[in-house]
Design a protein around this motif. Structure first.
Motif, PDB file in Angstrom:
ATOM      1  N   LEU A 121      14.794  -6.144  20.860  1.00  0.00           N
ATOM      2  CA  LEU A 121      14.687  -7.459  20.228  1.00  0.00           C
ATOM      3  C   LEU A 121      14.262  -7.318  18.772  1.00  0.00           C
ATOM      4  O   LEU A 121      13.297  -6.621  18.452  1.00  0.00           O
ATOM      5  CB  LEU A 121      13.673  -8.314  20.978  1.00  0.00           C
ATOM      6  CG  LEU A 121      13.433  -9.723  20.407  1.00  0.00           C
ATOM      7  CD1 LEU A 121      14.683 -10.578  20.566  1.00  0.00           C
ATOM      8  CD2 LEU A 121      12.228 -10.379  21.083  1.00  0.00           C
ATOM      9  N   ASP A 122      15.002  -8.010  17.891  1.00  0.00           N
ATOM     10  CA  ASP A 122      14.632  -8.112  16.482  1.00  0.00           C
ATOM     11  C   ASP A 122      13.816  -9.396  16.313  1.00  0.00           C
ATOM     12  O   ASP A 122      14.369 -10.503  16.375  1.00  0.00           O
ATOM     13  CB  ASP A 122      15.894  -8.161  15.613  1.00  0.00           C
ATOM     14  CG  ASP A 122      15.573  -8.247  14.123  1.00  0.00           C
ATOM     15  OD1 ASP A 122      14.387  -8.390  13.766  1.00  0.00           O
ATOM     16  OD2 ASP A 122      16.522  -8.185  13.310  1.00  0.00           O
ATOM     17  N   THR A 164      14.952 -12.321  13.880  1.00  0.00           N
ATOM     18  CA  THR A 164      16.134 -13.135  14.166  1.00  0.00           C
ATOM     19  C   THR A 164      16.187 -13.623  15.606  1.00  0.00           C
ATOM     20  O   THR A 164      16.951 -14.537  15.917  1.00  0.00           O
ATOM     21  CB  THR A 164      17.418 -12.333  13.892  1.00  0.00           C
ATOM     22  OG1 THR A 164      17.455 -11.179  14.757  1.00  0.00           O
ATOM     23  CG2 THR A 164      17.466 -11.875  12.438  1.00  0.00           C
ATOM     24  N   ILE A 175      17.348 -11.838  17.970  1.00  0.00           N
ATOM     25  CA  ILE A 175      18.582 -11.242  18.505  1.00  0.00           C
ATOM     26  C   ILE A 175      18.302  -9.804  18.916  1.00  0.00           C
ATOM     27  O   ILE A 175      17.604  -9.069  18.207  1.00  0.00           O
ATOM     28  CB  ILE A 175      19.710 -11.297  17.448  1.00  0.00           C
ATOM     29  CG1 ILE A 175      20.120 -12.747  17.175  1.00  0.00           C
ATOM     30  CG2 ILE A 175      20.919 -10.476  17.885  1.00  0.00           C
ATOM     31  CD1 ILE A 175      21.121 -12.897  16.041  1.00  0.00           C
ATOM     32  N   ARG A 176      18.846  -9.396  20.041  1.00  0.00           N
ATOM     33  CA  ARG A 176      18.710  -8.016  20.502  1.00  0.00           C
ATOM     34  C   ARG A 176      19.825  -7.178  19.878  1.00  0.00           C
ATOM     35  O   ARG A 176      20.966  -7.644  19.746  1.00  0.00           O
ATOM     36  CB  ARG A 176      18.765  -7.948  22.026  1.00  0.00           C
ATOM     37  CG  ARG A 176      17.653  -8.738  22.687  1.00  0.00           C
ATOM     38  CD  ARG A 176      17.833  -8.869  24.184  1.00  0.00           C
ATOM     39  NE  ARG A 176      17.684  -7.581  24.839  1.00  0.00           N
ATOM     40  CZ  ARG A 176      18.631  -6.997  25.556  1.00  0.00           C
ATOM     41  NH1 ARG A 176      19.818  -7.563  25.685  1.00  0.00           N
ATOM     42  NH2 ARG A 176      18.403  -5.832  26.144  1.00  0.00           N
ATOM     43  N   LYS A 177      19.502  -5.912  19.526  1.00  0.00           N
ATOM     44  CA  LYS A 177      20.524  -5.090  18.866  1.00  0.00           C
ATOM     45  C   LYS A 177      20.197  -3.609  18.976  1.00  0.00           C
ATOM     46  O   LYS A 177      19.075  -3.210  19.314  1.00  0.00           O
ATOM     47  CB  LYS A 177      20.647  -5.478  17.391  1.00  0.00           C
ATOM     48  CG  LYS A 177      19.463  -5.080  16.521  1.00  0.00           C
ATOM     49  CD  LYS A 177      19.712  -5.408  15.048  1.00  0.00           C
ATOM     50  CE  LYS A 177      18.588  -4.898  14.158  1.00  0.00           C
ATOM     51  NZ  LYS A 177      18.851  -5.163  12.725  1.00  0.00           N
ATOM     52  N   LYS A 233      25.002  -6.344  18.016  1.00  0.00           N
ATOM     53  CA  LYS A 233      24.054  -7.409  18.346  1.00  0.00           C
ATOM     54  C   LYS A 233      24.527  -8.199  19.562  1.00  0.00           C
ATOM     55  O   LYS A 233      25.726  -8.423  19.748  1.00  0.00           O
ATOM     56  CB  LYS A 233      23.911  -8.376  17.167  1.00  0.00           C
ATOM     57  CG  LYS A 233      23.499  -7.727  15.853  1.00  0.00           C
ATOM     58  CD  LYS A 233      23.463  -8.757  14.737  1.00  0.00           C
ATOM     59  CE  LYS A 233      23.084  -8.145  13.398  1.00  0.00           C
ATOM     60  NZ  LYS A 233      23.064  -9.167  12.320  1.00  0.00           N
ATOM     61  N   GLN A 234      23.557  -8.637  20.368  1.00  0.00           N
ATOM     62  CA  GLN A 234      23.841  -9.599  21.426  1.00  0.00           C
ATOM     63  C   GLN A 234      23.324 -10.953  20.967  1.00  0.00           C
ATOM     64  O   GLN A 234      22.116 -11.143  20.775  1.00  0.00           O
ATOM     65  CB  GLN A 234      23.191  -9.200  22.750  1.00  0.00           C
ATOM     66  CG  GLN A 234      23.573 -10.139  23.883  1.00  0.00           C
ATOM     67  CD  GLN A 234      22.893  -9.792  25.186  1.00  0.00           C
ATOM     68  OE1 GLN A 234      21.760  -9.315  25.205  1.00  0.00           O
ATOM     69  NE2 GLN A 234      23.579 -10.028  26.310  1.00  0.00           N
ATOM     70  N   LEU A 235      24.230 -11.894  20.760  1.00  0.00           N
ATOM     71  CA  LEU A 235      23.861 -13.209  20.257  1.00  0.00           C
ATOM     72  C   LEU A 235      23.245 -14.061  21.363  1.00  0.00           C
ATOM     73  O   LEU A 235      23.239 -13.686  22.545  1.00  0.00           O
ATOM     74  CB  LEU A 235      25.098 -13.888  19.664  1.00  0.00           C
ATOM     75  CG  LEU A 235      25.818 -13.089  18.563  1.00  0.00           C
ATOM     76  CD1 LEU A 235      27.034 -13.847  18.050  1.00  0.00           C
ATOM     77  CD2 LEU A 235      24.868 -12.762  17.413  1.00  0.00           C
ATOM     78  N   SER A 236      22.722 -15.234  20.986  1.00  0.00           N
ATOM     79  CA  SER A 236      21.993 -16.085  21.934  1.00  0.00           C
ATOM     80  C   SER A 236      22.865 -16.533  23.102  1.00  0.00           C
ATOM     81  O   SER A 236      22.355 -16.739  24.207  1.00  0.00           O
ATOM     82  CB  SER A 236      21.436 -17.308  21.201  1.00  0.00           C
ATOM     83  OG  SER A 236      22.477 -18.012  20.535  1.00  0.00           O
ATOM     84  N   GLU A 295      28.341  -9.037  18.856  1.00  0.00           N
ATOM     85  CA  GLU A 295      28.833  -9.038  17.481  1.00  0.00           C
ATOM     86  C   GLU A 295      28.566  -7.658  16.889  1.00  0.00           C
ATOM     87  O   GLU A 295      27.485  -7.095  17.072  1.00  0.00           O
ATOM     88  CB  GLU A 295      28.101 -10.107  16.665  1.00  0.00           C
ATOM     89  CG  GLU A 295      28.528 -10.165  15.206  1.00  0.00           C
ATOM     90  CD  GLU A 295      27.705 -11.161  14.403  1.00  0.00           C
ATOM     91  OE1 GLU A 295      28.275 -12.142  13.926  1.00  0.00           O
ATOM     92  OE2 GLU A 295      26.476 -10.934  14.264  1.00  0.00           O
TER      93      GLU A 295
END
Length: 315
Positions: free
Chosen positions: A42-43, A46, A48-50, A75-78, A83
């Motif tokens: 998790l970032d 943001t 967002i996980r990446k 990235k895994q978006l919400s 992405e």
């Protein structure tokens, strides 16, 4: 008769295109989707996980190294979708991105029904040797660094108490006659597979530099012809390389912990250019093949223009 003699007669334009340039191709990456999602971090900025493929990652086949120049964030978006983008926060002087998106798609392997994320991106045939040292005002800095392939480029960084732990890039010049005394500049000289790096004493006297220095030498094989689909999958190797310690973050560590990840390429490679020999450079300077063109165009000027594009002249 020598490179040192020649440098005294060279204009700024005559320093351009004298070194080798690398060939480029596209590499592919297969990552097990389930494992990728389980290893993402998790970032907090943001939400967002990446995971991150580091900036200087290397892809190796048959002893030939291809490198990235920008980090790639997965990235895994919400909403749960993935992405994949380049992180262009810090730009490379050797590559200008035309888009920040990376080609991707989800695939199901026929052999075992494994769902994978497929990525495809550009790489260039070079690798970086990094040399670190100290900047001492009493002794100055003058270092000769050897390299094995052709010289492509060099970047010089320094850090002091004022820059903290961050490396700050110096300007570089291959001309010993002109540099700005108010802007830290490293003087470079390439000769016989050796790079001489000098930091003028004026920068120490004025207190503009000090602390540590890092020299990144970009080496390439220049002109190259390879057909990568002739190599077995086991011939390919990926090295998630970080030169700057600040880039070895938790997102890069997460990528390194993924086991089901595989890099390969099936693209043919044809391109690049070898470095000019001393004799070729000497002829260019004496014949003024780089300066303002006078009509009619001479044979030497035509030869020089084509050599810069990687061609060889056959009469």
């Amino acid at each position: 008769q020598t490179a040192d003699d020649l440098y005294l007669h060279m204009s700024d334009k005559e320093y351009i295109d004298r070194f080798a340039t690398p060939s480029t191709t596209r590499f592919s990456l297969l990552i097990n989707k389930e494992e990728l999602l389980s290893k993402m971090v998790l970032d907090p900025s943001t939400g967002i996980r990446k995971v991150t493929i580091p900036r200087h990652s290397e892809f190796i086949v048959a002893g030939v190294i291809f490198s990235l120049q920008y980090p790639i964030d997965i990235k895994q978006l919400s909403h749960g979708g993935l992405e994949v983008v380049y992180d262009a926060t810090v730009t490379s002087p050797l590559q200008t991105l035309t888009t920040n998106t990376v080609d991707k798609e989800e695939r199901t392997l026929s052999s075992n029904n494994e769902v994978v994320l497929y990525l495809e991106f550009d790489v260039s045939q070079f690798f970086i040797t990094s040399v670190k040292g100290d900047l001492n005002s009493a002794t100055g800095y003058n270092k000769v660094i050897g390299f094995r392939d052709d010289f492509y480029h060099a970047r010089v960084f320094f850090k002091t108490g004022t820059t903290g732990s961050a490396w700050k890039e110096m300007y570089t010049t291959h001309s010993y006659q002109v540099y700005d005394i108010k802007t830290p500049t490293a003087l470079l000289k390439v000769s016989n597979n050796e790079l001489t790096v000098t930091v003028p004493q004026i920068y120490f006297t004025s207190g503009l530099v000090g602390g540590s220095i890092r020299v990144d030498i970009y080496q390439t094989k220049g002109a190259l012809n390879m057909t990568l689909d002739n190599y077995k999958p086991s011939s390919f190797e990926a090295n998630w390389k970080t030169i700057d310690d600040s880039e070895a973050n938790v997102y890069v560590s997460a990528l390194r912990n993924i086991n089901s990840i595989f890099a390969y390429s099936t693209r043919p490679i044809s391109g690049g250019k070898a470095a000019l020999s001393f004799e070729q450079l000497r002829d260019r300077v004496i014949q003024n093949t780089i300066g303002a063109l006078d009509q009619p165009i001479t044979g030497m000027q035509i030869t020089t223009a084509l050599q810069n594009k990687g061609y060889e002249i056959v009469r």
